[in-house]
Design an enzyme around this catalytic site. Structure first.
Site, PDB file in Angstrom:
ATOM      1  N   GLY A   7       0.611   0.318   9.350  1.00 61.70           N
ATOM      2  CA  GLY A   7       0.217   0.016  10.683  1.00 61.70           C
ATOM      3  C   GLY A   7       0.300  -1.343  11.103  1.00 61.70           C
ATOM      4  O   GLY A   7       1.442  -2.156  10.587  1.00 61.70           O
TER       5      GLY A   7
ATOM      6  N   MET B 186      -9.763   6.533   9.814  1.00 61.59           N
ATOM      7  CA  MET B 186     -10.678   6.922   8.701  1.00 61.59           C
ATOM      8  C   MET B 186     -11.595   7.987   8.901  1.00 61.59           C
ATOM      9  O   MET B 186     -12.653   7.874   8.433  1.00 61.59           O
ATOM     10  CB  MET B 186     -10.988   5.939   7.700  1.00 61.59           C
ATOM     11  CG  MET B 186      -9.936   4.929   7.265  1.00 61.59           C
ATOM     12  SD  MET B 186     -10.670   3.451   6.491  1.00 61.59           S
ATOM     13  CE  MET B 186     -10.216   2.292   8.023  1.00 61.59           C
TER      14      MET B 186
ATOM     15  N   ASP C 178       0.815  -1.137   0.078  1.00 60.35           N
ATOM     16  CA  ASP C 178       0.226  -0.028   0.002  1.00 60.35           C
ATOM     17  C   ASP C 178       0.890   1.249  -0.047  1.00 60.35           C
ATOM     18  O   ASP C 178       2.034   1.072   0.483  1.00 60.35           O
ATOM     19  CB  ASP C 178      -0.902   0.055   1.280  1.00 60.35           C
ATOM     20  CG  ASP C 178      -1.931  -1.058   1.250  1.00 60.35           C
ATOM     21  OD1 ASP C 178      -2.344  -1.254   0.042  1.00 60.35           O
ATOM     22  OD2 ASP C 178      -2.075  -1.749   2.296  1.00 60.35           O
TER      23      ASP C 178
ATOM     24  N   LYS D  71      -4.107   2.899  -2.914  1.00 61.68           N
ATOM     25  CA  LYS D  71      -4.737   4.055  -3.527  1.00 61.68           C
ATOM     26  C   LYS D  71      -3.586   5.289  -3.547  1.00 61.68           C
ATOM     27  O   LYS D  71      -2.961   5.423  -2.646  1.00 61.68           O
ATOM     28  CB  LYS D  71      -5.583   4.586  -2.706  1.00 61.68           C
ATOM     29  CG  LYS D  71      -7.075   3.661  -3.025  1.00 61.68           C
ATOM     30  CD  LYS D  71      -8.125   4.422  -2.156  1.00 61.68           C
ATOM     31  CE  LYS D  71      -9.162   3.391  -1.984  1.00 61.68           C
ATOM     32  NZ  LYS D  71     -10.113   3.644  -0.695  1.00 61.68           N
TER      33      LYS D  71
END
Ligand code: SAM
Length: 258
Positions: free
Chosen positions: A98, A181, A44, A66
């Site tokens: 994380g 988020m 990621d 992303k």
């Protein structure tokens, strides 16, 4: 990739590896070991750069995260690639920001590996929740004050605030809540918490872009919500609130965000 990954050969090895919050020195020794051994790293973009330096020069590094304005593969495609490379006999690292056990869709990758009959190993990482607490210099628990810590996402599939939130738990004055988020939806969440009886003076903090260029905002749940509404941050944000953060708030209601 030169080989056809759908070709079934001897099974390789899959490791879901936690990259931590992005600080290279918060990687575990086991994470470094698995990265050094990897033939393929599916990563990621968030927080991976410091970890990728441990990959071999000849390892195949594939971004599956992303990135602004760019297409990211769907989760099913990520799982398919991971399985396909392992079936070629490759050592695959699926590198996640994380800790891989927290809000990283690891369950889908574990299921895909098991359904394919492949062994999968998990290598824990430092989650951004505890990295944010460390950055702020605060504990998340406090004797007689904060007996519970809860990790929540404030972002459902459509991008809005989930409508099945357990507001009694989230407005518990004896809990510390770590919101993943949540930068876009936290103001709406705070409205619900205040309506549910949580004190507007509850200490709160935001840590943005841990591991690269960390910025902090401290205040109360009410002031933090107002500031996120007025001036939404651009980087990834960990939001913490609860009485355990009183020491952070007492340092002064500050921000190092410009
Ligand atoms: C998809 S979740 C991944 C969580 C990750 N598995 C963990 O344990 O931290 C992404 C969210 O984690 C938080 N996050 C991840 N990396 C961060 C960072 N470097 N700085 C601040 N928050 C971060 C933010 O809340 C972000 O929206």
């Amino acid at each position: 990739m030169t080989d056809d990954p759908d070709h079934h050969a001897s099974a390789g090895h899959i490791a879901l590896v936690g990259a931590g919050p992005g600080d290279p020195d918060l990687l575990t020794l086991r994470a470094v070991d698995r990265l050094r051994a990897a033939d393929v790293v599916l990563y990621d973009d968030l927080g991976s750069a410091g970890a990728l330096v441990h990959a071999r020069e000849d390892a195949e590094l594939i971004s599956v995260g992303k990135r602004a304005g760019q297409h990211a593969p769907k989760q099913t495609e990520v799982s398919r690639l991971m399985v396909a490379y392992a079936r070629l006999g490759k050592r695959v690292v699926r590198l996640k920001s994380g800790d891989p056990a927290i809000f990283s869709r690891a369950d889908e990758e574990i299921t895909a590996a098991r359904e394919a009959g492949l062994a999968i190993e998990m290598v824990p990482g430092v989650t951004s929740a505890t990295a944010a607490a460390a950055h702020l210099g605060t504990a998340l628990t406090k004797r007689l004050v904060a007996r519970r810590v809860q990790f929540i996402t404030a972002h459902e599939v459509t991008g809005g605030l989930p409508d099945d939130l357990d507001l009694s738990a989230l407005a518990d004055p004896a809990a510390t809540t770590c919101v993943f988020m949540g930068k876009a939806t936290f103001p709406a969440l705070a409205d619900k918490l205040l309506a549910h009886g949580l004190s507007p003076d509850t200490p709160a903090a935001v840590v943005e872009s841990l591991g690269s260029d960390p910025k902090t905002m401290t205040g109360t749940i009410a002031t933090i919500a107002a500031r996120l509404r007025e001036n939404p941050p651009t980087g990834a944000c960990m939001i913490l609130y609860g009485a355990a953060l009183a020491g952070v708030m007492a340092k002064a209601e500050t921000t190092d965000r410009s």
